[in-house]
Scaffold this motif. Sequence first.
Motif, PDB file in Angstrom:
ATOM      1  N   ASN A   1      15.254  -1.632  -8.312  1.00  0.00           N
ATOM      2  CA  ASN A   1      14.067  -1.159  -7.605  1.00  0.00           C
ATOM      3  C   ASN A   1      14.495  -0.186  -6.521  1.00  0.00           C
ATOM      4  N   LEU A   2      13.498   0.348  -5.821  1.00  0.00           N
ATOM      5  CA  LEU A   2      13.776   1.402  -4.856  1.00  0.00           C
ATOM      6  C   LEU A   2      14.324   0.853  -3.542  1.00  0.00           C
ATOM      7  N   GLY A   3      13.789  -0.305  -3.096  1.00  0.00           N
ATOM      8  CA  GLY A   3      14.159  -0.863  -1.791  1.00  0.00           C
ATOM      9  C   GLY A   3      13.260  -0.291  -0.714  1.00  0.00           C
TER      10      GLY A   3
ATOM     11  N   ARG B   1      12.631  14.218  10.889  1.00  0.00           N
ATOM     12  CA  ARG B   1      11.258  14.716  11.091  1.00  0.00           C
ATOM     13  C   ARG B   1      10.207  13.714  10.637  1.00  0.00           C
ATOM     14  N   ARG B   2      10.511  12.950   9.589  1.00  0.00           N
ATOM     15  CA  ARG B   2       9.521  12.055   8.992  1.00  0.00           C
ATOM     16  C   ARG B   2       9.510  10.662   9.624  1.00  0.00           C
ATOM     17  N   GLU B   3      10.604  10.327  10.319  1.00  0.00           N
ATOM     18  CA  GLU B   3      10.814   8.942  10.766  1.00  0.00           C
ATOM     19  C   GLU B   3       9.619   8.356  11.535  1.00  0.00           C
TER      20      GLU B   3
ATOM     21  N   THR C   1       6.338   9.230  11.818  1.00  0.00           N
ATOM     22  CA  THR C   1       5.110   9.032  11.022  1.00  0.00           C
ATOM     23  C   THR C   1       5.284   7.850  10.081  1.00  0.00           C
ATOM     24  N   SER C   2       6.448   7.808   9.438  1.00  0.00           N
ATOM     25  CA  SER C   2       6.694   6.749   8.479  1.00  0.00           C
ATOM     26  C   SER C   2       6.712   5.392   9.202  1.00  0.00           C
ATOM     27  N   GLN C   3       7.324   5.337  10.404  1.00  0.00           N
ATOM     28  CA  GLN C   3       7.342   4.088  11.188  1.00  0.00           C
ATOM     29  C   GLN C   3       5.924   3.638  11.526  1.00  0.00           C
TER      30      GLN C   3
ATOM     31  N   ASN D   1       3.303   4.128   9.791  1.00  0.00           N
ATOM     32  CA  ASN D   1       2.741   3.541   8.572  1.00  0.00           C
ATOM     33  C   ASN D   1       3.267   2.123   8.332  1.00  0.00           C
ATOM     34  N   TYR D   2       4.585   1.954   8.534  1.00  0.00           N
ATOM     35  CA  TYR D   2       5.154   0.609   8.343  1.00  0.00           C
ATOM     36  C   TYR D   2       4.606  -0.368   9.384  1.00  0.00           C
ATOM     37  N   LYS D   3       4.310   0.135  10.600  1.00  0.00           N
ATOM     38  CA  LYS D   3       3.708  -0.740  11.637  1.00  0.00           C
ATOM     39  C   LYS D   3       2.392  -1.319  11.139  1.00  0.00           C
TER      40      LYS D   3
ATOM     41  N   GLY E   1       7.456  -3.614   8.308  1.00  0.00           N
ATOM     42  CA  GLY E   1       8.533  -3.487   7.312  1.00  0.00           C
ATOM     43  C   GLY E   1       7.972  -3.598   5.906  1.00  0.00           C
ATOM     44  N   SER E   2       8.842  -3.318   4.937  1.00  0.00           N
ATOM     45  CA  SER E   2       8.402  -3.359   3.541  1.00  0.00           C
ATOM     46  C   SER E   2       8.523  -4.781   2.976  1.00  0.00           C
ATOM     47  N   PRO E   3       7.516  -5.225   2.215  1.00  0.00           N
ATOM     48  CA  PRO E   3       7.627  -6.554   1.580  1.00  0.00           C
ATOM     49  C   PRO E   3       8.381  -6.515   0.249  1.00  0.00           C
TER      50      PRO E   3
ATOM     51  N   SER F   1      13.337  10.469 -10.989  1.00  0.00           N
ATOM     52  CA  SER F   1      13.463  10.141  -9.565  1.00  0.00           C
ATOM     53  C   SER F   1      13.564   8.644  -9.286  1.00  0.00           C
ATOM     54  N   THR F   2      13.290   7.793 -10.276  1.00  0.00           N
ATOM     55  CA  THR F   2      13.329   6.345 -10.012  1.00  0.00           C
ATOM     56  C   THR F   2      14.370   5.668 -10.913  1.00  0.00           C
ATOM     57  N   SER F   3      13.951   5.247 -12.114  1.00  0.00           N
ATOM     58  CA  SER F   3      14.908   4.594 -13.026  1.00  0.00           C
ATOM     59  C   SER F   3      16.086   5.525 -13.302  1.00  0.00           C
TER      60      SER F   3
ATOM     61  N   ALA G   1      -1.315   6.863  -9.723  1.00  0.00           N
ATOM     62  CA  ALA G   1       0.128   6.769 -10.006  1.00  0.00           C
ATOM     63  C   ALA G   1       0.882   7.456  -8.874  1.00  0.00           C
ATOM     64  N   HIS G   2       2.109   7.006  -8.605  1.00  0.00           N
ATOM     65  CA  HIS G   2       2.940   7.735  -7.642  1.00  0.00           C
ATOM     66  C   HIS G   2       3.238   9.103  -8.256  1.00  0.00           C
ATOM     67  N   GLY G   3       3.089  10.167  -7.470  1.00  0.00           N
ATOM     68  CA  GLY G   3       3.355  11.504  -7.990  1.00  0.00           C
ATOM     69  C   GLY G   3       4.835  11.843  -8.028  1.00  0.00           C
TER      70      GLY G   3
ATOM     71  N   GLU H   1       3.603  -5.105  -4.404  1.00  0.00           N
ATOM     72  CA  GLU H   1       2.942  -4.495  -3.240  1.00  0.00           C
ATOM     73  C   GLU H   1       4.018  -3.856  -2.366  1.00  0.00           C
ATOM     74  N   HIS H   2       3.713  -2.742  -1.777  1.00  0.00           N
ATOM     75  CA  HIS H   2       4.621  -2.109  -0.823  1.00  0.00           C
ATOM     76  C   HIS H   2       3.820  -1.084  -0.033  1.00  0.00           C
ATOM     77  N   ILE H   3       4.519  -0.200   0.672  1.00  0.00           N
ATOM     78  CA  ILE H   3       3.796   0.678   1.600  1.00  0.00           C
ATOM     79  C   ILE H   3       2.744   1.558   0.919  1.00  0.00           C
ATOM     80  N   GLU H   4       3.036   1.992  -0.322  1.00  0.00           N
ATOM     81  CA  GLU H   4       2.101   2.913  -0.984  1.00  0.00           C
ATOM     82  C   GLU H   4       0.815   2.207  -1.430  1.00  0.00           C
TER      83      GLU H   4
END
Length: 388
Positions: free
Chosen positions: A10-12, A52-54, A56-58, A60-62, A67-69, A132-134, A195-197, A274-277
């Motif tokens: 998985n991605l982690g 740059r992204r940290e 905004t991404s934080q 979202n995780y808040k 954190g991610s489940p 990009s994944t598997s 779907a994830h793009g 389930e995860h952030i997306e």
Amino acid sequence: MGRVGVLLLNLGGPDKLEDVGPFLYNLFSDPEIIRLPFRWMQKPLAWFIATRREKTSQENYKQIGGGSPLRRITEEQGEALKAQLDAMGKAANIYMGMRYWHPYTEEAIAQLAQDNIEKLVILPLYPQFSISTSGSSFRLLEKLWQENPKLQPLEYTVIPSWYKQPGYLQAMAELIIEQLNQFPNPDQAHIFFSAHGVPKSYVIEAGDPYQQEIEECTQLIMQTLNRPNAHTLAYQSRVGPVEWLQPYTEDALKELGEKGVKDLVVVPISFVSEHIETLQEIDIEYREIAEEAGIENFRRAAAPNTHPVFIKALADLVIESLEKPDLKLSQVTQMKKKVKMYPQERWEWGMTTSAEVWNGRIAMLGFIALIIEIITGRGLLHAIGLLQ
Ligand SMILES: C=CC1=C(C)c2cc3[nH]c(cc4nc(cc5[nH]c(cc1n2)c(C)c5CCC(=O)O)C(CCC(=O)O)=C4C)c(C)c3C=C
Ligand SMILES: [Fe+2]
Ligand SMILES: [Fe+2]
């Protein structure tokens, strides 16, 4: 005599807010996520984008508890799969290998190299294949296999993608029905597959089968569901300036709202946990967009997580793969080697593909030089007085 091992890929995801920056850096350092013409550019650019992204991404995780489940859910899936395989008479050790956060794929491989495993099944927790994944996890495994002589004698087989598996389709249909049944008129609700793009160039230039597999999977779920509901497929989570697969989820939601759709069930089609997306992007961001567009009843089908029909589907996949001829990592990563990300390597004059590619490369070099100059305070622009 050894036993069967199952390696779940998985991605982690970051366990806590401090992990977000390093997690993003790992993700953007992967050439399967950002494709650059020169290897040496990868790390500076990964650092730049992650920094740059940290924030905004934080934020979202808040919104989903800090954190991610993903790790917890993947562990639960592993335990449920082990119990299911036991019940089917196939004892197995389950390993979990994440691509960009703990427990890393490298840790899982180190562990299973020590255990007395007779045969390993490599099972990505992505139903559809993408470079990009598997694809990224398979390339990493191929490298680990080449580097570690202890792994050479270990027999293994890979499951590249499994979106046609009947148990998986059944679990998805049941999760959708659960939501449809909440509406006074279940047949009137619109089913919205999100779907994830991926960047469009992955499909068009690099031959990623992801879009085709997502489209076919959508059709198969609708057939399994066997209901008269209208449905739409769109792509979420775009990152960066380039074009990704279309239609984008936000645009498709607005369009459905304008057409007067009131009842909607969103189905996260490329995720099995389930995860952030799902928890942040769909449940918070897309819900807001949909409601503003006039959709009154916005519901979401849960990700399969540890749904018993889904876990049985994973167990069936493992058992079937042990009965079939082995599929090697070189066979599942080969496809990508046949295609070129940069179509023309020869120089040609005029407005040609080759010129565009070289313009892009030169622009990227200039961009990297500018970043290095801003960080170090030295360089051509300082020398000629344009930067202080
Ligand atoms: C099928 C699933 C996925 C595809 C395809 C995919 C491609 C892809 N993703 C990014 C960038 C990001 N992904 C992020 C998180 C993330 N992505 C997936 C799945 C797919 N990605 C998962 C399961 C997760 C989440 C893990 C979690 O923390 O719960 C992120 C980080 C989050 C954020 O900042 O938005 C980024 C960034 C690209 C560029 C890409 C294809 C090239
Ligand atoms: Fe992603
Ligand atoms: Fe996202």
